[in-house]
Design an enzyme around this catalytic site. Structure first.
Site, PDB file in Angstrom:
ATOM      1  N   ARG A  53       0.831  -1.201   0.000  1.00  0.00           N
ATOM      2  CA  ARG A  53       0.000   0.000   0.000  1.00  0.00           C
ATOM      3  C   ARG A  53       0.874   1.262   0.000  1.00  0.00           C
ATOM      4  O   ARG A  53       2.008   1.244   0.457  1.00  0.00           O
ATOM      5  CB  ARG A  53      -0.913   0.031   1.230  1.00  0.00           C
ATOM      6  CG  ARG A  53      -2.030  -1.003   1.202  1.00  0.00           C
ATOM      7  CD  ARG A  53      -2.957  -0.845   2.390  1.00  0.00           C
ATOM      8  NE  ARG A  53      -2.248  -0.987   3.664  1.00  0.00           N
ATOM      9  CZ  ARG A  53      -1.903   0.029   4.446  1.00  0.00           C
ATOM     10  NH1 ARG A  53      -2.191   1.278   4.103  1.00  0.00           N
ATOM     11  NH2 ARG A  53      -1.264  -0.196   5.577  1.00  0.00           N
TER      12      ARG A  53
ATOM     13  N   LYS B 102      -8.818  -2.223   0.408  1.00  0.00           N
ATOM     14  CA  LYS B 102      -8.818  -1.352   1.584  1.00  0.00           C
ATOM     15  C   LYS B 102      -9.615  -0.076   1.369  1.00  0.00           C
ATOM     16  O   LYS B 102     -10.052   0.549   2.341  1.00  0.00           O
ATOM     17  CB  LYS B 102      -7.380  -1.024   1.989  1.00  0.00           C
ATOM     18  CG  LYS B 102      -6.634  -2.225   2.583  1.00  0.00           C
ATOM     19  CD  LYS B 102      -7.378  -2.842   3.765  1.00  0.00           C
ATOM     20  CE  LYS B 102      -6.580  -3.983   4.398  1.00  0.00           C
ATOM     21  NZ  LYS B 102      -7.342  -4.669   5.476  1.00  0.00           N
TER      22      LYS B 102
ATOM     23  N   HIS C 268     -10.945  -4.393  11.912  1.00  0.00           N
ATOM     24  CA  HIS C 268      -9.851  -4.999  11.162  1.00  0.00           C
ATOM     25  C   HIS C 268      -9.459  -6.270  11.900  1.00  0.00           C
ATOM     26  O   HIS C 268      -8.516  -6.291  12.685  1.00  0.00           O
ATOM     27  CB  HIS C 268      -8.674  -4.020  11.074  1.00  0.00           C
ATOM     28  CG  HIS C 268      -7.580  -4.486  10.183  1.00  0.00           C
ATOM     29  ND1 HIS C 268      -6.251  -4.246  10.439  1.00  0.00           N
ATOM     30  CD2 HIS C 268      -7.597  -5.189   9.019  1.00  0.00           C
ATOM     31  CE1 HIS C 268      -5.508  -4.756   9.476  1.00  0.00           C
ATOM     32  NE2 HIS C 268      -6.297  -5.347   8.615  1.00  0.00           N
TER      33      HIS C 268
ATOM     34  N   SER D 228      -1.045  -6.344   9.465  1.00  0.00           N
ATOM     35  CA  SER D 228      -0.359  -7.288   8.594  1.00  0.00           C
ATOM     36  C   SER D 228       0.913  -7.803   9.247  1.00  0.00           C
ATOM     37  O   SER D 228       1.674  -7.047   9.845  1.00  0.00           O
ATOM     38  CB  SER D 228      -0.012  -6.596   7.274  1.00  0.00           C
ATOM     39  OG  SER D 228       0.732  -7.438   6.448  1.00  0.00           O
TER      40      SER D 228
ATOM     41  N   LYS E 151      -2.790 -12.826  11.784  1.00  0.00           N
ATOM     42  CA  LYS E 151      -4.244 -12.796  11.811  1.00  0.00           C
ATOM     43  C   LYS E 151      -4.862 -13.822  10.867  1.00  0.00           C
ATOM     44  O   LYS E 151      -5.744 -14.600  11.261  1.00  0.00           O
ATOM     45  CB  LYS E 151      -4.704 -11.377  11.485  1.00  0.00           C
ATOM     46  CG  LYS E 151      -6.197 -11.162  11.382  1.00  0.00           C
ATOM     47  CD  LYS E 151      -6.565  -9.695  11.466  1.00  0.00           C
ATOM     48  CE  LYS E 151      -5.688  -8.801  10.621  1.00  0.00           C
ATOM     49  NZ  LYS E 151      -5.856  -9.034   9.185  1.00  0.00           N
ATOM     50  N   THR E 152      -4.406 -13.815   9.619  1.00  0.00           N
ATOM     51  CA  THR E 152      -4.954 -14.751   8.640  1.00  0.00           C
ATOM     52  C   THR E 152      -4.554 -16.185   8.970  1.00  0.00           C
ATOM     53  O   THR E 152      -5.379 -17.101   8.944  1.00  0.00           O
ATOM     54  CB  THR E 152      -4.463 -14.376   7.231  1.00  0.00           C
ATOM     55  OG1 THR E 152      -4.965 -13.082   6.885  1.00  0.00           O
ATOM     56  CG2 THR E 152      -4.939 -15.380   6.195  1.00  0.00           C
TER      57      THR E 152
ATOM     58  N   ASP F 136     -10.109 -11.021   7.677  1.00  0.00           N
ATOM     59  CA  ASP F 136      -9.540  -9.680   7.751  1.00  0.00           C
ATOM     60  C   ASP F 136     -10.488  -8.560   8.163  1.00  0.00           C
ATOM     61  O   ASP F 136     -10.076  -7.661   8.882  1.00  0.00           O
ATOM     62  CB  ASP F 136      -8.921  -9.329   6.396  1.00  0.00           C
ATOM     63  CG  ASP F 136      -8.000  -8.131   6.455  1.00  0.00           C
ATOM     64  OD1 ASP F 136      -7.193  -8.050   7.387  1.00  0.00           O
ATOM     65  OD2 ASP F 136      -8.078  -7.282   5.556  1.00  0.00           O
TER      66      ASP F 136
ATOM     67  N   ARG G 210       1.571 -11.878  -1.848  1.00  0.00           N
ATOM     68  CA  ARG G 210       0.172 -11.996  -1.447  1.00  0.00           C
ATOM     69  C   ARG G 210      -0.579 -13.020  -2.291  1.00  0.00           C
ATOM     70  O   ARG G 210      -0.293 -13.219  -3.472  1.00  0.00           O
ATOM     71  CB  ARG G 210      -0.532 -10.644  -1.608  1.00  0.00           C
ATOM     72  CG  ARG G 210      -0.097  -9.594  -0.589  1.00  0.00           C
ATOM     73  CD  ARG G 210      -0.866  -9.764   0.703  1.00  0.00           C
ATOM     74  NE  ARG G 210      -0.446  -8.818   1.721  1.00  0.00           N
ATOM     75  CZ  ARG G 210      -1.070  -8.656   2.878  1.00  0.00           C
ATOM     76  NH1 ARG G 210      -2.147  -9.381   3.163  1.00  0.00           N
ATOM     77  NH2 ARG G 210      -0.631  -7.795   3.763  1.00  0.00           N
TER      78      ARG G 210
END
Length: 562
Positions: free
Chosen positions: A85, A226, A245, A263, A267-268, A282, A348
């Site tokens: 990003r 996003k 989030h 990130s 989390k994932t 997410d 990704r």
């Protein structure tokens, strides 16, 4: 509509393009909305491909040399200069309907309506004569709060990304589809800072009044995802829905868990558990009816992903339909190398949530029993798991401490950087963090939710000296917390941060539970712990006047007497 030549697939006898709309040759199988592009000011485009299936988009993407298909079927793309990003290039239009609500500053830069209209006009001119790919999709699994979004892209692979990440309408819904918001993403269109008032040639501009989002100058697909999350963060609190989030999953007994984290915190990975049903990885909303996923897919970090440690996510990299950004691939065999970070650490994978075998088909569930705050502590001083009081939960939600991992954003170096990101997602918060914190506090209190802090970062020393906490140990601690096994285990109070740390945990070394014991030099640990505590206190000064006194007491014990 403008008449265009027929576009053929390998089935040369099957015409796929009729006028400006991509349709099947079968009668009555129209795949586009009655709400035409002309109504959005888009005139005289080239071929317009409406809601193509993923296989048809593969054909278009390969024909246009947008990427290559890997050995097992995923589509591998390169995003060029921008592999993450661009947070300094996100703008919100300053206009009367939202001006007094937006959290203006380094997260949300203002841009004038005049600049926006000029930029939009140039994008409309750019699209004349160019092929466009359209996907009309939903954001939000709960129909009550669902957002209809039209995604207009100039590349086929971004259209696949949209199909993977959002929620598909039915054929019947497509005919009457009316977009609440429209995203126009043109990677090859660049801003002119001296004309457009942007910081670079990259831009992500949200106009809440016009219900229009413009993205240009970057191929990184996360900007599309996003921008919608930021939009929902603006809209949903007005309906007493908390946008979060976080990932969410459900145990066999129906217990719901939320996993907050930026990130690189896991989390994932940690939410993808074969023993629990995945709601989403997410972005979620928490309404008075429960939890619902904003998306229909996942966008996972892939660097160093292994079949053994993360089998559920690993197998998605071997599936047709998955989009893999900046993953290394052997040009001859087309086999992937998930350990190769030559292009970026932020490799990704975007895939439909149904690629996770135990994912929820509805994307909806009840209220949570447990909330997990994930942090990757680069200083190596936070305990691997600790129970938080309600006051500590509010404090640490507003603080959002973690270490940003290299490659996640443009401009990060090779080492993690300690940062504080309010609500574990400040880059996507359109409103002031206190709005989201107040909603969270109300819901934690109302539904009697247990809150845990889990450190997936370093132990035995800071980054470069210590080692990353093994994921197997983290999973054991999470299993104990979510099953209730830790509820009856005695705790000790961390002398620096005030956390309630369990003295033991099934399947976990007792030494690991107390970070100070893992350091070879306890005095050096003390120095780093006090350093982090002071960082917490300094960061929280920006919120101190806007929160209740008991929330301020949820911070580190160090410095309270001063």
């Amino acid at each position: 509509m403008t008449e265009n030549i027929f576009v053929q697939t390998w089935l040369d006898s099957v015409p796929l393009l009729n006028g400006n709309s991509m349709e099947s040759a079968m009668p009555g199988n129209v795949m586009h909305s009655n709400y035409a592009l002309e109504e959005q000011g888009i005139l005289n485009p080239g071929n317009v491909y409406w809601n193509l299936s993923t296989p048809a988009l593969y054909e278009e993407a390969i024909r246009r040399q947008e990427g290559v298909m890997a050995a097992e079927g995923p589509f591998v793309v390169r995003t060029g200069q921008h592999t993450g990003r661009s947070p300094n290039d996100k703008f919100i239009v300053r206009e009367s309907s939202s001006n007094n609500e937006i959290w203006w500053g380094k997260v949300n830069y203002p841009i004038s309506e005049h600049r926006f209209e000029a930029l939009h006009a140039r994008m409309l001119a750019y699209m004349q004569g160019r092929d466009l790919f359209i996907q009309d999709y939903y954001a939000g699994a709960d129909p009550t709060y669902q957002l209809s979004v039209r995604f207009i892209t100039e590349t086929a692979w971004h259209s696949i990304f949209v199909r993977n990440l959002f929620i598909e309408p039915s054929r019947q819904e497509l005919a009457s589809f009316l977009p609440d918001f429209t995203v126009i993403a043109l990677p090859n269109f660049h801003a002119k800072p001296e004309i457009d008032g942007t910081h670079s040639d990259v831009f992500i501009v949200l106009n809440f009044a016009r219900k229009l989002i413009l993205v240009g100058g970057t191929s990184y697909a996360g900007e599309i995802k996003k921008s919608i999350f930021t939009t929902l963060n603006y809209l949903l609190p007005h309906h007493h829905v908390l946008p979060m989030h976080c990932a969410a999953n459900v145990g066999q007994s129906g217990d719901v868990a939320l996993f907050f984290g930026l990130s690189g915190t896991g989390k994932t990975t940690l939410s993808a558990d074969s023993k629990r049903t995945l709601i989403g990885d997410d972005e979620h909303g928490w309404s008075d009816r429960g939890i619902f996923n904003f998306e229909g897919g996942c966008y996972a970090k892939l660097i160093h992903l292994s079949r053994e440690a993360e089998p559920e996510i690993y197998q998605t990299t071997q599936r047709f339909g998955s989009i893999l950004e900046n993953v290394a691939i052997n040009p001859l065999t087309r086999h992937l190398d998930l350990n190769d970070a030559t292009l970026t650490e932020n490799t990704r994978g975007a895939y439909p949530i149904e690629y996770i075998s135990n994912a929820s088909p509805t994307g909806m569930t009840g209220h949570p029993q447990n909330i997990i705050f994930l942090t990757a502590d680069a200083l190596g001083v936070l305990p691997p798991i600790a129970r938080l009081t309600n006051e500590q939960a509010m404090y640490h939600f507003l603080s959002g401490y973690t270490a940003k991992v290299a490659g996640t954003e443009k401009g990060l170096g090779h080492e993690p950087q300690a940062v504080f990101s309010a609500c574990f997602g400040a880059p996507f918060m359109a409103l002031h963090p206190s709005v989201y914190a107040d909603l969270l506090g109300q819901k934690i209190e109302r539904y009697k939710v247990k809150v845990w802090l889990v450190n997936t970062g370093w132990t035995g020393g800071s980054y470069g000296v210590g080692e990353r906490i093994p994921i197997k140990q983290t999973r054991a601690m999470l299993t104990a917390a979510l099953s209730g096994a830790l509820d009856e285990i005695p705790t000790t109070v961390d002398p620096v941060f005030g956390f309630h740390v369990p003295v033991r945990c099934p399947g976990v070394s007792e030494k690991l539970l107390t970070p100070r014991l893992t350091w070879s030099d306890p005095d050096h640990y003390n120095i780093q712990a006090y350093k982090l505590a002071e960082m917490f206190i300094d960061n929280f000064k920006q919120f101190a006047d806007g929160v209740a006194p008991q929330v301020r007491l949820g911070g580190p014990l160090v410095g309270k007497a001063n």
